[in-house]
Design a protein around this motif. Structure first.
Motif, PDB file in Angstrom:
ATOM      1  N   GLY A   1      32.751  44.176  42.484  1.00  0.00           N
ATOM      2  CA  GLY A   1      33.095  44.366  43.894  1.00  0.00           C
ATOM      3  C   GLY A   1      34.498  44.921  44.089  1.00  0.00           C
ATOM      4  N   SER A   2      35.204  45.191  43.007  1.00  0.00           N
ATOM      5  CA  SER A   2      36.579  45.678  43.172  1.00  0.00           C
ATOM      6  C   SER A   2      36.656  47.181  42.966  1.00  0.00           C
ATOM      7  N   PRO A   3      37.477  47.867  43.777  1.00  0.00           N
ATOM      8  CA  PRO A   3      37.665  49.297  43.567  1.00  0.00           C
ATOM      9  C   PRO A   3      38.582  49.579  42.369  1.00  0.00           C
ATOM     10  N   ARG A   4      39.313  48.557  41.902  1.00  0.00           N
ATOM     11  CA  ARG A   4      40.309  48.794  40.842  1.00  0.00           C
ATOM     12  C   ARG A   4      39.635  48.909  39.478  1.00  0.00           C
ATOM     13  N   LYS A   5      39.864  50.052  38.821  1.00  0.00           N
ATOM     14  CA  LYS A   5      39.305  50.232  37.477  1.00  0.00           C
ATOM     15  C   LYS A   5      40.072  49.331  36.518  1.00  0.00           C
ATOM     16  N   LEU A   6      39.349  48.676  35.630  1.00  0.00           N
ATOM     17  CA  LEU A   6      39.911  47.721  34.676  1.00  0.00           C
ATOM     18  C   LEU A   6      40.753  46.646  35.378  1.00  0.00           C
ATOM     19  N   GLY A   7      40.370  46.313  36.590  1.00  0.00           N
ATOM     20  CA  GLY A   7      41.009  45.211  37.310  1.00  0.00           C
ATOM     21  C   GLY A   7      40.437  43.880  36.829  1.00  0.00           C
ATOM     22  N   ASN A   8      40.872  42.820  37.474  1.00  0.00           N
ATOM     23  CA  ASN A   8      40.475  41.475  37.028  1.00  0.00           C
ATOM     24  C   ASN A   8      38.966  41.249  37.123  1.00  0.00           C
ATOM     25  N   CYS A   9      38.344  41.793  38.177  1.00  0.00           N
ATOM     26  CA  CYS A   9      36.881  41.610  38.327  1.00  0.00           C
ATOM     27  C   CYS A   9      36.148  42.275  37.166  1.00  0.00           C
ATOM     28  N   GLU A  10      36.546  43.507  36.887  1.00  0.00           N
ATOM     29  CA  GLU A  10      35.833  44.259  35.838  1.00  0.00           C
ATOM     30  C   GLU A  10      36.000  43.593  34.475  1.00  0.00           C
TER      31      GLU A  10
ATOM     32  N   VAL B   1      34.986  35.007  41.429  1.00  0.00           N
ATOM     33  CA  VAL B   1      35.879  35.522  42.464  1.00  0.00           C
ATOM     34  C   VAL B   1      37.280  35.541  41.864  1.00  0.00           C
ATOM     35  N   THR B   2      37.987  36.628  42.080  1.00  0.00           N
ATOM     36  CA  THR B   2      39.373  36.637  41.633  1.00  0.00           C
ATOM     37  C   THR B   2      40.265  36.525  42.871  1.00  0.00           C
ATOM     38  N   ALA B   3      41.416  35.910  42.690  1.00  0.00           N
ATOM     39  CA  ALA B   3      42.366  35.784  43.808  1.00  0.00           C
ATOM     40  C   ALA B   3      43.771  35.841  43.237  1.00  0.00           C
ATOM     41  N   GLY B   4      44.683  36.370  44.044  1.00  0.00           N
ATOM     42  CA  GLY B   4      46.055  36.571  43.548  1.00  0.00           C
ATOM     43  C   GLY B   4      46.888  35.309  43.566  1.00  0.00           C
ATOM     44  N   ILE B   5      46.596  34.427  44.523  1.00  0.00           N
ATOM     45  CA  ILE B   5      47.462  33.251  44.697  1.00  0.00           C
ATOM     46  C   ILE B   5      46.594  31.995  44.724  1.00  0.00           C
ATOM     47  N   GLU B   6      46.894  31.050  43.869  1.00  0.00           N
ATOM     48  CA  GLU B   6      46.111  29.815  43.821  1.00  0.00           C
ATOM     49  C   GLU B   6      46.168  29.107  45.172  1.00  0.00           C
ATOM     50  N   GLY B   7      45.021  28.759  45.717  1.00  0.00           N
ATOM     51  CA  GLY B   7      44.966  28.090  47.020  1.00  0.00           C
ATOM     52  C   GLY B   7      44.799  29.061  48.184  1.00  0.00           C
ATOM     53  N   LYS B   8      44.971  30.357  47.941  1.00  0.00           N
ATOM     54  CA  LYS B   8      44.857  31.343  49.030  1.00  0.00           C
ATOM     55  C   LYS B   8      43.534  32.115  48.926  1.00  0.00           C
ATOM     56  N   GLU B   9      42.562  31.490  48.267  1.00  0.00           N
ATOM     57  CA  GLU B   9      41.270  32.173  48.106  1.00  0.00           C
ATOM     58  C   GLU B   9      40.374  32.011  49.334  1.00  0.00           C
TER      59      GLU B   9
ATOM     60  N   TYR C   1      42.440  33.099  38.898  1.00  0.00           N
ATOM     61  CA  TYR C   1      43.619  33.614  39.594  1.00  0.00           C
ATOM     62  C   TYR C   1      44.378  34.630  38.754  1.00  0.00           C
ATOM     63  N   GLY C   2      44.871  35.646  39.427  1.00  0.00           N
ATOM     64  CA  GLY C   2      45.668  36.680  38.788  1.00  0.00           C
ATOM     65  C   GLY C   2      45.805  37.810  39.789  1.00  0.00           C
ATOM     66  N   ALA C   3      47.036  38.302  40.008  1.00  0.00           N
ATOM     67  CA  ALA C   3      47.240  39.330  41.033  1.00  0.00           C
ATOM     68  C   ALA C   3      47.173  40.733  40.424  1.00  0.00           C
ATOM     69  N   LEU C   4      47.899  40.958  39.322  1.00  0.00           N
ATOM     70  CA  LEU C   4      47.967  42.302  38.747  1.00  0.00           C
ATOM     71  C   LEU C   4      46.724  42.566  37.903  1.00  0.00           C
TER      72      LEU C   4
ATOM     73  N   PRO D   1      36.878  40.586  44.317  1.00  0.00           N
ATOM     74  CA  PRO D   1      38.220  40.084  44.580  1.00  0.00           C
ATOM     75  C   PRO D   1      38.294  39.421  45.953  1.00  0.00           C
ATOM     76  N   THR D   2      39.209  38.490  46.092  1.00  0.00           N
ATOM     77  CA  THR D   2      39.505  37.942  47.418  1.00  0.00           C
ATOM     78  C   THR D   2      40.347  38.965  48.155  1.00  0.00           C
ATOM     79  N   TYR D   3      39.889  39.357  49.343  1.00  0.00           N
ATOM     80  CA  TYR D   3      40.711  40.163  50.243  1.00  0.00           C
ATOM     81  C   TYR D   3      40.796  39.364  51.542  1.00  0.00           C
ATOM     82  N   PHE D   4      41.978  38.996  51.917  1.00  0.00           N
ATOM     83  CA  PHE D   4      42.205  38.267  53.166  1.00  0.00           C
ATOM     84  C   PHE D   4      41.242  37.091  53.332  1.00  0.00           C
ATOM     85  N   LEU D   5      41.298  36.212  52.362  1.00  0.00           N
ATOM     86  CA  LEU D   5      40.630  34.901  52.382  1.00  0.00           C
ATOM     87  C   LEU D   5      39.110  34.933  52.194  1.00  0.00           C
ATOM     88  N   SER D   6      38.563  36.119  51.908  1.00  0.00           N
ATOM     89  CA  SER D   6      37.115  36.155  51.646  1.00  0.00           C
ATOM     90  C   SER D   6      36.815  37.193  50.568  1.00  0.00           C
TER      91      SER D   6
END
Ligand SMILES: Cc1cc2nc3c(=O)[nH]c(=O)nc-3n(C[C@H](O)[C@H](O)[C@H](O)COP(=O)(O)O)c2cc1C
Length: 278
Positions: A9-18, A120-128, A153-156, A84-89
């Motif tokens: 579900g992420s547009p980022r190539k080789l991102g955390n989801c992939e 689900v990946t999220a950048g900040i723990e608790g902000k998912e 969790y992981g942002a980059l 990825p989590t985008y704005f809490l979802s």
């Protein structure tokens, strides 16, 4: 050989989801081929709410890439879905595909209970926010059997594996994919395993995944849920899914029967307001 479909579900190539999907695949001991589908590569238009797909054996009137996505799902023996989590979802492409879900109802027989895991990946723990519920709902409504869903969790891009525990999470999901479902116990819905609840009237709670309600008590300080099936739950069996399809198919005759009274309600709103167009 088993065929596994990774839905990214992420547009980022080789991102955390992939890389989570690929790591889960690496840790599956059964020989398999991994096919990958990045949802953003596909044109998935917004549902028009016309219900035509239900009457056209799954053929939506919109001209886009929904069919190849559904065909890839049908073709797979199991699914690994990550978003990825985008704005809490979960981000919009997951919801966008889910919004086309009436097309899945024509394929209940082919899609029902394919084993699936979700991440689900999220950048900040608790902000998912409610992203875990988002991926669980996605798996449920594409009619898959959720063998496990987790947040990491992981942002980059790549950061999830700076924490070695996330490789362990991948291993657990890999191990669960082709195993029988374990009985749900503890702080979750005993009917569907959902772990997100809303407090409703009379101290009752409703499971946000299967829509059934009941009570929560504390046993030795830990919450225990007693949830009973209701009329409009989100199906726990194939028969209930087929029954729901029948109910949806009845919508047309209900609409025709009530068209006059409905028009009386909507008619008085026709001329109100000025529409802003693009
Ligand atoms: C537009 C946008 C919104 C985001 N919103 C959240 C958020 O609400 N909560 C959070 O924890 N992380 C948020 N993140 C961080 C991503 O969830 C995180 O970086 C994730 O690992 C991205 O996965 P990817 O590398 O597969 O794209 C957001 C990232 C973007 C780009």
């Amino acid at each position: 050989m088993k065929k596994i479909l990774g839905i990214i579900g992420s547009p980022r190539k080789l991102g955390n989801c992939e890389i989570m999907v690929k790591e889960i695949s690496r840790q599956i001991s059964i020989p398999h081929e991994l096919n990958l589908l990045r949802l953003q590569d596909f044109k998935i238009l917004p549902c028009r709410g016309c219900y035509q797909c239900l009457y056209n054996t799954g053929q939506c009137v919109l001209e886009d890439d929904l069919a190849p996505v559904i065909n890839a799902m049908i073709d797979a023996d199991a699914l690994i879905v990550s978003a990825p989590t985008y704005f809490l979802s979960v981000n919009a492409c997951i919801k966008g595909l889910l919004d086309r879900g009436l097309s899945f109802y024509s394929q209940i027989e082919k899609l029902w209970h394919k084993p699936a895991v979700g991440v689900v990946t999220a950048g900040i723990e608790g902000k998912e926010g409610y992203s875990l519920l988002g991926i669980q709902s996605f798996l449920k409504l594409i009619l898959a059997e959720n063998k496990g869903s987790r947040i990491v969790y992981g942002a980059l891009p790549g950061e999830v594996f700076m924490n070695p525990e996330n490789k362990q999470t991948a291993a657990e999901l890999a191990g669960a994919l082709f195993e029988p479902c374990v009985e749900k116990k503890g702080a979750c819905c005993p009917l569907c395993g959902g772990d997100t609840f809303r407090f409703i009237e009379n101290n009752r709670v409703r499971c946000m995944l299967c829509s059934n309600s009941g009570i929560m008590t504390l046993q030795d300080g830990a919450p225990v849920f007693e949830i009973k099936k209701s009329d409009h739950e989100l199906f726990l069996s194939k028969e209930e899914a087929v029954k729901h399809r029948q109910w949806l198919l009845g919508m047309k005759s209900r609409f025709v029967g009530q068209k006059k009274s409905l028009k009386k309600i909507t008619g008085s709103y026709i001329k109100q307001g000025s529409w802003i167009k693009p």
